[in-house]
Design an enzyme around this catalytic site. Structure first.
Site, mmCIF file in Angstrom:
data_model
loop_
_atom_site.group_PDB
_atom_site.id
_atom_site.type_symbol
_atom_site.label_atom_id
_atom_site.label_comp_id
_atom_site.label_asym_id
_atom_site.label_seq_id
_atom_site.Cartn_x
_atom_site.Cartn_y
_atom_site.Cartn_z
ATOM 1 N N GLU A 188 0.824 -1.210 0.000
ATOM 2 C CA GLU A 188 0.000 0.000 0.000
ATOM 3 C C GLU A 188 0.857 1.260 0.000
ATOM 4 O OE1 GLU A 188 -3.131 0.086 -1.239
ATOM 5 O OE2 GLU A 188 -3.504 -1.426 0.296
ATOM 6 N N ASP B 132 3.088 2.501 -4.955
ATOM 7 C CA ASP B 132 3.128 2.832 -6.382
ATOM 8 C C ASP B 132 3.636 4.251 -6.604
ATOM 9 O OD1 ASP B 132 0.778 3.881 -5.266
ATOM 10 O OD2 ASP B 132 -0.425 3.551 -7.069
ATOM 11 N N SER C 268 -25.935 6.756 -15.000
ATOM 12 C CA SER C 268 -25.408 5.917 -13.935
ATOM 13 C C SER C 268 -26.283 6.056 -12.698
ATOM 14 C CB SER C 268 -23.968 6.324 -13.590
ATOM 15 O OG SER C 268 -23.471 5.561 -12.501
ATOM 16 N N GLY D 5 -12.842 1.618 -1.333
ATOM 17 C CA GLY D 5 -11.437 1.300 -1.498
ATOM 18 C C GLY D 5 -11.196 0.138 -2.432
ATOM 19 N N LEU D 6 -12.173 -0.153 -3.307
ATOM 20 C CA LEU D 6 -12.058 -1.262 -4.257
ATOM 21 C C LEU D 6 -11.864 -0.764 -5.680
ATOM 22 C CD1 LEU D 6 -14.864 -3.582 -2.814
ATOM 23 C CD2 LEU D 6 -12.421 -3.529 -2.255
ATOM 24 N N SER D 7 -11.454 0.482 -5.797
ATOM 25 C CA SER D 7 -11.064 1.066 -7.069
ATOM 26 C C SER D 7 -12.216 1.245 -8.035
ATOM 27 C CB SER D 7 -9.956 0.231 -7.728
ATOM 28 O OG SER D 7 -9.253 0.997 -8.661
ATOM 29 N N SER D 8 -13.351 1.692 -7.525
ATOM 30 C CA SER D 8 -14.470 1.987 -8.416
ATOM 31 C C SER D 8 -14.131 3.126 -9.370
ATOM 32 C CB SER D 8 -15.724 2.341 -7.602
ATOM 33 O OG SER D 8 -15.478 3.453 -6.747
ATOM 34 N N ASP E 6 -3.943 1.096 -9.374
ATOM 35 C CA ASP E 6 -5.326 0.720 -9.636
ATOM 36 C C ASP E 6 -5.569 0.490 -11.123
ATOM 37 O OD1 ASP E 6 -5.640 1.059 -6.950
ATOM 38 O OD2 ASP E 6 -6.831 2.889 -7.088
ATOM 39 N N TYR F 271 -4.660 12.245 1.538
ATOM 40 C CA TYR F 271 -3.875 11.443 0.589
ATOM 41 C C TYR F 271 -2.767 12.301 -0.028
ATOM 42 C CZ TYR F 271 -2.915 8.202 -3.264
ATOM 43 O OH TYR F 271 -2.309 7.354 -4.158
#
Length: 367
Positions: A18, A21, A52, A105-108, A153, A207
């Site tokens: 984590e 990158d 959407s 946090g699942l990279s949507s 991601d 971040y």
């Protein structure tokens, strides 16, 4: 035009590595079997319409940063970044259908930007490589939306393989990608995701602040990227905060190597220990966990998981745990009770499997 094309785009779970990158290190993500379906039809009038979750947005293909805000800014950013890269986007109708929770946090966001980039590139017949489209998707988030994400991601979404993790080395440009078997299911284990429901927004200031601290620590230690720091460089840092950030990067780099070895050997006890140690480092040294994530990890370990950690950028989102299938329901019950005792909204616990990268699919073939 009546030619509707469909792209299935997975979310991702980062197993370990984590915040490496953007520091020139390595990561070990998987694509997961929760995904975004992008339905795309070409237009020739310079308009992009997107639907959407019951909402519709429209924008012109000559959009510029600052013109669009909200969820549709991710789509607008891809249009802008593609056109900046020389792709002729003439317009499109886009319908987005997702089984990915937003902010978990699942990279949507990477699924969205990569999916739209693939679809619009396909409609334009531009034939850009996946490496190029990963950079387009990253630029859409960095320079249009204002989220300073790295490339993990996008590469996970675009280069994953079924049944494998992707070992990504960001010391190279473009990053090197190697598939590593992730076959814990063959040994009677599952990977559970605990979506805490805590807000997760990478465009926020925390971040960006971590990235600034990492850059300052690298400069102070005299290295080009923080993942290149050695123990003597770490000890040379005098600022306690910068030393803590560097210590996470140094130790997480070692954990990634150990996790890859454990995966190859199917040493699940060792792999689980790496997960838990990573969470402790993210909580204590990198300071990107939160109370909900810490409680989720504690509940997983109390449910006899082999290991657990937060996943993603942090400040909310999800935790992961490696455990037996019969431990999932007790984990769910324990976590729900712990959250209820704190008057938090119920968490969402589900299992995921290592899944293929984004791909164009025919009608009816969607996962």
């Amino acid at each position: 035009m009546d030619d509707v094309r469909r792209w299935q785009v997975p979310g991702r779970v980062n197993l370990i590595g984590e915040h490496l990158d953007h520091n020139g290190g390595a990561a070990l993500p998987i694509a997961i079997d929760r995904s975004l379906l992008v339905k795309a039809r070409r237009r020739d009038d310079g308009v992009v319409n997107v639907w959407s979750r019951g909402e519709r947005a429209s924008l012109n293909v000559d959009v510029s940063p600052g013109d669009v805000t909200g969820w549709s800014a991710y789509v607008a950013g891809v249009v802008w970044a593609l056109r900046s890269a020389g792709v002729r986007v003439s317009g499109a109708d886009l319908v987005l259908e997702s089984t990915l929770p937003v902010g978990a946090g699942l990279s949507s966001s990477a699924a969205l930007t990569c999916g739209v980039a693939l679809a619009l590139d396909d409609l334009a017949g531009a034939g850009r490589s996946r490496e190029e489209l990963a950079l387009v998707a990253q630029r859409a988030e960095n320079d249009f939306v204002g989220a300073p994400t790295g490339l993990m991601d996008q590469y996970a979404v675009l280069f994953a393989q079924d049944g494998h993790a992707v070992h990504l080395d960001f010391s190279a440009s473009p990053p090197a990608a190697e598939a590593v078997p992730a076959d814990w299911s063959d040994d009677g284990l599952v990977l559970a995701v605990i979506d805490t429901g805590a807000h997760h927004e990478l465009a926020g200031g925390e971040y960006a602040e971590r990235r600034r601290e990492c850059a300052e620590a690298a400069s102070s230690a005299g290295v080009d990227s923080l993942a290149a720091i050695k123990l003597d460089g770490l000890l040379s840092l005098t600022d306690d905060t910068l030393k803590a950030r560097a210590r996470h990067v140094l130790t997480e780099t070692t954990r990634v190597r150990g996790a890859v070895t454990a995966l190859r050997r199917r040493d699940w006890a060792q792999f689980g220990a790496m997960l838990t140690s990573s969470h402790e480092s993210l909580r204590d040294d990198f300071a990107v966990s939160c109370e909900e994530l810490d409680v989720a990890v504690d509940c997983a370990l109390a449910s006899d998981a082999l290991g657990a950690r937060m996943t993603g950028g942090g400040f909310g989102g999800s935790a992961i745990a490696l455990l037996r299938p019969d431990q999932v329901d007790p984990l769910r019950a324990r976590t729900e009770a712990a959250f209820a005792a704190r008057s938090w909204a119920p968490p969402h616990v589900f299992t995921v499997r290592p899944s293929p990268a984004a791909a164009r699919v025919d009608r009816g073939d969607e996962r």
